[in-house]
Design a protein around this motif. Structure first.
Motif, PDB file in Angstrom:
ATOM      1  N   SER A   1     -86.802 -38.635  13.194  1.00 10.28           N
ATOM      2  CA  SER A   1     -87.469 -38.452  11.902  1.00 10.28           C
ATOM      3  C   SER A   1     -87.798 -39.788  11.255  1.00 10.28           C
ATOM      4  CB  SER A   1     -86.570 -37.623  10.968  1.00 10.28           C
ATOM      5  OG  SER A   1     -86.312 -36.351  11.520  1.00 10.28           O
ATOM      6  N   ILE A   2     -86.860 -40.732  11.345  1.00  8.83           N
ATOM      7  CA  ILE A   2     -87.102 -42.072  10.793  1.00  8.83           C
ATOM      8  C   ILE A   2     -88.239 -42.759  11.544  1.00  8.83           C
ATOM      9  CG2 ILE A   2     -86.107 -44.371  10.499  1.00  8.83           C
ATOM     10  CD1 ILE A   2     -83.417 -43.009  10.011  1.00  8.83           C
ATOM     11  N   ALA A   3     -88.266 -42.554  12.870  1.00 10.80           N
ATOM     12  CA  ALA A   3     -89.337 -43.159  13.676  1.00 10.80           C
ATOM     13  C   ALA A   3     -90.703 -42.630  13.264  1.00 10.80           C
ATOM     14  CB  ALA A   3     -89.085 -42.880  15.155  1.00 10.80           C
ATOM     15  N   LEU A   4     -90.788 -41.332  13.005  1.00  9.83           N
ATOM     16  CA  LEU A   4     -92.058 -40.757  12.548  1.00  9.83           C
ATOM     17  C   LEU A   4     -92.437 -41.296  11.178  1.00  9.83           C
ATOM     18  CD1 LEU A   4     -91.649 -37.001  13.583  1.00  9.83           C
ATOM     19  CD2 LEU A   4     -93.088 -38.732  14.673  1.00  9.83           C
ATOM     20  N   LEU A   5     -91.450 -41.404  10.306  1.00 11.57           N
ATOM     21  CA  LEU A   5     -91.699 -41.907   8.953  1.00 11.57           C
ATOM     22  C   LEU A   5     -92.146 -43.363   8.969  1.00 11.57           C
ATOM     23  CD1 LEU A   5     -91.519 -40.899   6.020  1.00 11.57           C
ATOM     24  CD2 LEU A   5     -89.189 -41.826   5.934  1.00 11.57           C
ATOM     25  N   SER A   6     -91.646 -44.122   9.941  1.00  9.85           N
ATOM     26  CA  SER A   6     -91.972 -45.546   9.991  1.00  9.85           C
ATOM     27  C   SER A   6     -93.430 -45.816  10.306  1.00  9.85           C
ATOM     28  CB  SER A   6     -91.090 -46.240  11.037  1.00  9.85           C
ATOM     29  OG  SER A   6     -91.456 -45.861  12.351  1.00  9.85           O
ATOM     30  N   HIS A   7     -94.151 -44.790  10.765  1.00 12.53           N
ATOM     31  CA  HIS A   7     -95.585 -44.952  11.002  1.00 12.53           C
ATOM     32  C   HIS A   7     -96.371 -44.938   9.689  1.00 12.53           C
ATOM     33  CE1 HIS A   7     -96.138 -44.745  15.444  1.00 12.53           C
ATOM     34  NE2 HIS A   7     -94.912 -44.267  15.375  1.00 12.53           N
TER      35      HIS A   7
END
Length: 232
Positions: free
Chosen positions: A80-86
């Motif tokens: 989820s954090i990886a997706l948000l980091s985009h």
């Protein structure tokens, strides 16, 4: 059939083992971001530091027998954090806004899938094999290729190098051999299965785009090792 052979009968409270994992991840992220912000290390190098460092978390999870629900839950949070980091500037040295790769997300997904699969059947070394092949094999192959690649080639428009590809194969073979020593396969079987696993890892890494190799390599190699050891 491979036997379940863990590190030891080491029993560590969940709060302590989980805390050690968080400390390890915190150190890796801090070092990577510090190098990016203060030493002007390229984002590609800092990503590989995190790529390799976070992959080793699977060894801590295996060593301390962290429950599957914790590992899968952590993978969901990380994904989820990886997706948000985009969209947001979260750890810009690792996964900058708008970076055209979903590698970090797929990496988290692969960890969740492998922990959920192999913790359930009490054979965690297959999960460790897949993640460590990706962490060390792909991580070192990228660094070698970028810094020492003198013989480039292209696969579906992606730039590769012979040096990087050979590194991927060699490191994958070494990792597979070491991890599969935790199984009850004979040395001869482990050696030739490791060669097949390394070839699969190298092929998947070469032909995957958009960071999908962070899923295809660990899941593909773990599955290959698992099924090969079942039929010997």
């Amino acid at each position: 059939m491979a036997a379940d052979i863990g590190f030891s009968e080491l029993r560590v409270p969940l709060w302590l083992s989980g805390g050690l994992v968080l400390v390890w991840l915190g150190v890796i992220l801090t070092v990577a971001e510090s190098l990016y912000q203060f030493k002007h290390t390229t984002s590609e190098v800092t990503r590989k530091i995190v790529h390799i460092g976070t992959g080793n978390v699977i060894l801590l999870a295996w060593m301390f027998e962290i429950p599957a629900w914790v590992g899968v839950g952590a993978a969901i949070v990380a994904g989820s954090i990886a997706l948000l980091s985009h969209r947001l500037p979260i750890f810009p040295g690792i996964n900058g806004v708008g970076r055209q790769s979903w590698g970090t997300f797929f990496y988290a997904v692969s960890m969740g899938v492998l922990i959920g699969w192999f913790w359930e059947i009490e054979q965690p070394y297959y999960a460790a094999l897949g993640i460590l092949v990706m962490a060390w094999g792909d991580g070192l192959a990228a660094l070698v290729g970028q810094n020492f690649g003198k013989h480039p080639y292209r696969v579906f428009g992606m730039k590769k190098s012979v040096e990087g590809t050979l590194t991927m194969f060699g490191v994958s073979y070494l990792v597979s051999t070491l991890v599969l020593s935790a199984s009850d396969g004979s040395i001869a079987h482990i050696l030739w299965i490791s060669a097949i696993v390394a070839a699969i890892a190298t092929g998947l890494e070469s032909f995957s785009n958009w960071g999908f190799d962070n899923f295809s390599v660990p899941v593909g190699t773990a599955a290959a090792a698992f099924f090969l050891l079942q039929i010997i």
